[in-house]
Motif scaffolding. Structure first.
Motif, PDB file in Angstrom:
ATOM      1  N   UNK A   1     -22.821  43.595 -42.231  1.00 21.51           N
ATOM      2  CA  UNK A   1     -23.296  43.252 -43.832  1.00 21.51           C
ATOM      3  C   UNK A   1     -22.180  44.116 -44.594  1.00 21.51           C
ATOM      4  N   UNK A   2     -22.503  43.756 -45.758  1.00 26.31           N
ATOM      5  CA  UNK A   2     -21.572  44.614 -46.767  1.00 26.31           C
ATOM      6  C   UNK A   2     -22.247  46.160 -46.966  1.00 26.31           C
ATOM      7  N   UNK A   3     -21.294  47.035 -47.487  1.00 26.97           N
ATOM      8  CA  UNK A   3     -21.669  48.183 -47.723  1.00 26.97           C
ATOM      9  C   UNK A   3     -20.943  48.362 -49.353  1.00 26.97           C
TER      10      UNK A   3
ATOM     11  N   UNK B   1     -28.773  50.765 -35.936  1.00 27.77           N
ATOM     12  CA  UNK B   1     -28.084  49.337 -36.374  1.00 27.77           C
ATOM     13  C   UNK B   1     -28.869  48.729 -37.623  1.00 27.77           C
ATOM     14  N   UNK B   2     -27.997  48.537 -38.427  1.00 27.22           N
ATOM     15  CA  UNK B   2     -28.513  47.775 -39.728  1.00 27.22           C
ATOM     16  C   UNK B   2     -28.077  46.254 -39.725  1.00 27.22           C
ATOM     17  N   UNK B   3     -28.700  45.234 -39.771  1.00 27.59           N
ATOM     18  CA  UNK B   3     -28.277  43.865 -39.948  1.00 27.59           C
ATOM     19  C   UNK B   3     -28.692  43.650 -41.346  1.00 27.59           C
ATOM     20  N   UNK B   4     -27.773  43.611 -42.162  1.00 28.97           N
ATOM     21  CA  UNK B   4     -27.997  43.328 -43.604  1.00 28.97           C
ATOM     22  C   UNK B   4     -27.148  44.234 -44.677  1.00 28.97           C
TER      23      UNK B   4
ATOM     24  N   UNK C   1     -19.208  45.304 -39.418  1.00 25.82           N
ATOM     25  CA  UNK C   1     -18.856  43.958 -39.514  1.00 25.82           C
ATOM     26  C   UNK C   1     -19.254  43.389 -40.871  1.00 25.82           C
ATOM     27  N   UNK C   2     -18.128  43.486 -41.807  1.00 19.56           N
ATOM     28  CA  UNK C   2     -18.358  43.083 -43.200  1.00 19.56           C
ATOM     29  C   UNK C   2     -17.376  43.824 -44.145  1.00 19.56           C
TER      30      UNK C   2
ATOM     31  N   UNK D   1     -14.523  45.537 -39.490  1.00 13.50           N
ATOM     32  CA  UNK D   1     -14.086  44.279 -39.148  1.00 13.50           C
ATOM     33  C   UNK D   1     -14.396  43.472 -40.760  1.00 13.50           C
ATOM     34  N   UNK D   2     -13.455  43.682 -41.358  1.00 14.89           N
ATOM     35  CA  UNK D   2     -13.562  43.458 -42.901  1.00 14.89           C
ATOM     36  C   UNK D   2     -12.628  43.997 -43.838  1.00 14.89           C
ATOM     37  N   UNK D   3     -12.673  43.501 -45.161  1.00 19.09           N
ATOM     38  CA  UNK D   3     -11.872  44.233 -46.257  1.00 19.09           C
ATOM     39  C   UNK D   3     -12.466  45.519 -46.799  1.00 19.09           C
ATOM     40  N   UNK D   4     -11.628  46.427 -46.979  1.00 18.69           N
ATOM     41  CA  UNK D   4     -11.964  47.751 -47.324  1.00 18.69           C
ATOM     42  C   UNK D   4     -11.543  47.896 -49.022  1.00 18.69           C
TER      43      UNK D   4
END
Length: 147
Positions: A64-66, A40-43, A78-79, A96-99
């Motif tokens: 977070x964002x990638x 898991x990465x929270x960031x 989630x981002x 869960x976010x825009x690609x």
């Protein structure tokens, strides 16, 4: 652990970093080379200058964002996701976010709970070109995959 398509992906040259299943990272990651995530990465995950490749395995989670040129997702994000070169959403991918993409592959079963945004369409709008031209680019950008 790897689907057929995922194992065909060509990683970039350089070191590979693995975040194992039992690891949880709190904070942003800035890297170059290859990054494989089982934990898991929270960031945010951000590629530094140069070629970079991230692979989120089926047990991996990112909150977070990638922002990486080449991305393979088979876990949960989630981002928002930003890929300047190529993104693959494998069969267990949930975003869960825009690609934001320039080239995308979606395997049957992948989920996007957000918008698919063609990057070159955004650039066309900002350059003053008509939105119709941008829509044409967007409709022709998805690469079909045969199962």
């Amino acid at each position: 652990m790897f689907s057929k398509k995922t194992s065909e992906a060509t990683p970039t040259k350089g070191a590979t970093t693995l975040i194992s299943k039992s690891t949880e990272i709190q904070g942003d990651l800035v890297f170059s080379g290859n990054l494989m995530i089982e934990g898991k990465v929270n960031g945010n995950i951000i590629a530094s200058d140069g070629p970079a490749h991230v692979q989120l395995l089926d047990s991996g989670e990112v909150t977070g964002e990638i922002r990486v040129p080449t991305i393979i997702i088979n876990g949960r994000v989630r981002g928002d996701v930003y890929s300047s070169e190529h993104i693959e959403l494998a069969e267990r991918a949930v975003v869960d976010g825009n690609v934001h993409y320039s080239l995308i592959e979606m395997i049957k079963g992948a989920q996007v709970n957000g918008n698919l945004v063609f990057a070159k369409a955004q650039q066309a709008k900002s350059n003053g070109k008509s939105s119709e031209k941008a829509a044409d680019l967007k409709s022709n950008s998805v690469t079909p995959i045969k199962a």
